[in-house]
Design a protein around this motif. Structure first.
Motif, PDB file in Angstrom:
ATOM      1  N   TRP A  93       2.548   0.002  -8.386  1.00  0.00           N
ATOM      2  CA  TRP A  93       1.178  -0.270  -8.815  1.00  0.00           C
ATOM      3  C   TRP A  93       1.068  -0.249 -10.336  1.00  0.00           C
ATOM      4  O   TRP A  93       0.361  -1.068 -10.924  1.00  0.00           O
ATOM      5  CB  TRP A  93       0.219   0.757  -8.223  1.00  0.00           C
TER       6      TRP A  93
ATOM      7  N   PHE B 161      -8.695  -0.274  -8.345  1.00  0.00           N
ATOM      8  CA  PHE B 161      -8.734  -1.201  -7.223  1.00  0.00           C
ATOM      9  C   PHE B 161     -10.161  -1.500  -6.760  1.00  0.00           C
ATOM     10  O   PHE B 161     -10.404  -2.541  -6.147  1.00  0.00           O
ATOM     11  CB  PHE B 161      -7.928  -0.635  -6.053  1.00  0.00           C
ATOM     12  N   GLY B 162     -11.094  -0.610  -7.060  1.00  0.00           N
ATOM     13  CA  GLY B 162     -12.485  -0.823  -6.663  1.00  0.00           C
ATOM     14  C   GLY B 162     -13.447  -0.113  -7.591  1.00  0.00           C
ATOM     15  O   GLY B 162     -14.064   0.896  -7.200  1.00  0.00           O
TER      16      GLY B 162
ATOM     17  N   ARG C 228     -12.736   1.275 -15.305  1.00  0.00           N
ATOM     18  CA  ARG C 228     -11.311   0.939 -15.261  1.00  0.00           C
ATOM     19  C   ARG C 228     -10.549   1.589 -16.407  1.00  0.00           C
ATOM     20  O   ARG C 228      -9.451   2.113 -16.218  1.00  0.00           O
ATOM     21  CB  ARG C 228     -11.128  -0.582 -15.285  1.00  0.00           C
TER      22      ARG C 228
ATOM     23  N   TYR D  66      -5.678   5.948  -9.113  1.00  0.00           N
ATOM     24  CA  TYR D  66      -5.683   4.480  -9.095  1.00  0.00           C
ATOM     25  C   TYR D  66      -6.947   3.900  -8.452  1.00  0.00           C
ATOM     26  O   TYR D  66      -7.250   2.716  -8.661  1.00  0.00           O
ATOM     27  CB  TYR D  66      -4.482   3.957  -8.310  1.00  0.00           C
TER      28      TYR D  66
ATOM     29  N   VAL E 286      -1.068  -2.920 -12.610  1.00  0.00           N
ATOM     30  CA  VAL E 286      -2.452  -2.683 -13.037  1.00  0.00           C
ATOM     31  C   VAL E 286      -2.583  -1.838 -14.294  1.00  0.00           C
ATOM     32  O   VAL E 286      -3.698  -1.696 -14.825  1.00  0.00           O
ATOM     33  CB  VAL E 286      -3.287  -2.035 -11.908  1.00  0.00           C
TER      34      VAL E 286
ATOM     35  N   ALA F 134       0.837  -1.196   0.000  1.00  0.00           N
ATOM     36  CA  ALA F 134       0.000   0.000   0.000  1.00  0.00           C
ATOM     37  C   ALA F 134       0.874   1.250   0.000  1.00  0.00           C
ATOM     38  O   ALA F 134       2.104   1.182   0.049  1.00  0.00           O
ATOM     39  CB  ALA F 134      -0.935  -0.008   1.208  1.00  0.00           C
TER      40      ALA F 134
END
Length: 209
Positions: free
Chosen positions: A168, A108-109, A126, A104, A172, A10
């Motif tokens: 990250w 992630f959600g 996304r 970001y 992603v 994180a």
């Protein structure tokens, strides 16, 4: 003794790196940000949380990193110059915390950013997030042209903060950092740093390329 509450991989990684750069004893406590016990420490349910030793919890990277820099000038986490140089460091820290980092979040959600639940809608969220992240990475990449580090000739806590952001990206963002040569160079430099190696190992992370 300092105590850092973190989640592996994180954004709390940047404080973990800064503490290694300082080189003094500290305790790093792995947490689940949603655990009720941790919510008593930081009701926001986010990492990092930082106890400087007096039980008064400090949160937010943009607050913790300057606090550590001011308390440990020998570690040279900040800048050496006057108000203009400090403003530049604050500028880039604010850019990471206010622009790059939250870009970001939809990756992630994505369900937090649309009421639709079908996969096509989530994909659109996304895809839009990828575009925003790439735009911000482009700005940071441009900053690093003709600079070894974000602030110039030496590393600062801004480089520590950039490290999880670039990590990250390799996970992603399609293509990772392939189109951002300066960021790829920066990442290689950071991954070669002994403190960063220690943090990745402590957090159980693979450093990758």
């Amino acid at each position: 003794m300092y105590k850092l509450y973190y989640a592996p991989g994180a954004c709390s990684m940047c404080v973990h790196i800064a503490l290694e750069w300082i080189g003094e004893p500290y305790e790093a406590v792995r947490v689940d940000p949603h655990d009720p016990a941790y919510l008593k420490i930081n009701p926001a349910g986010a990492v990092p949380a930082f106890d400087p030793g007096d039980g008064r919890i400090l949160t937010q990277n943009a607050a913790i990193l300057p606090f550590l820099a001011a308390g440990h000038p020998q570690a040279r986490l900040g800048v050496d110059g006057g108000p203009r140089e400090q403003a530049e460091l604050t500028r880039w820290t604010a850019f990471i915390t206010g622009d790059l980092h939250p870009a970001y979040f939809p990756l992630f959600g994505p369900g937090r950013f649309t009421t639709a639940t079908d996969e096509d809608a989530l994909k659109r969220v996304r895809d839009a997030a990828v575009s925003v992240v790439k735009a911000n990475l482009k700005l940071l990449d441009a900053r690093l042209k003709e600079r070894e580090w974000i602030m110039g000739a030496r590393r600062t806590y801004a480089d520590a903060y950039a490290t999880p952001m670039l990590d990250w990206a390799t996970k992603v963002i399609p293509g990772g950092l392939a189109n951002f040569p300066e960021l790829a160079r920066h990442r290689r430099q950071m991954l070669a740093d002994p403190a960063v190696k220690t943090v990745f190992a402590d957090e159980g992370l693979t450093r990758g390329a």
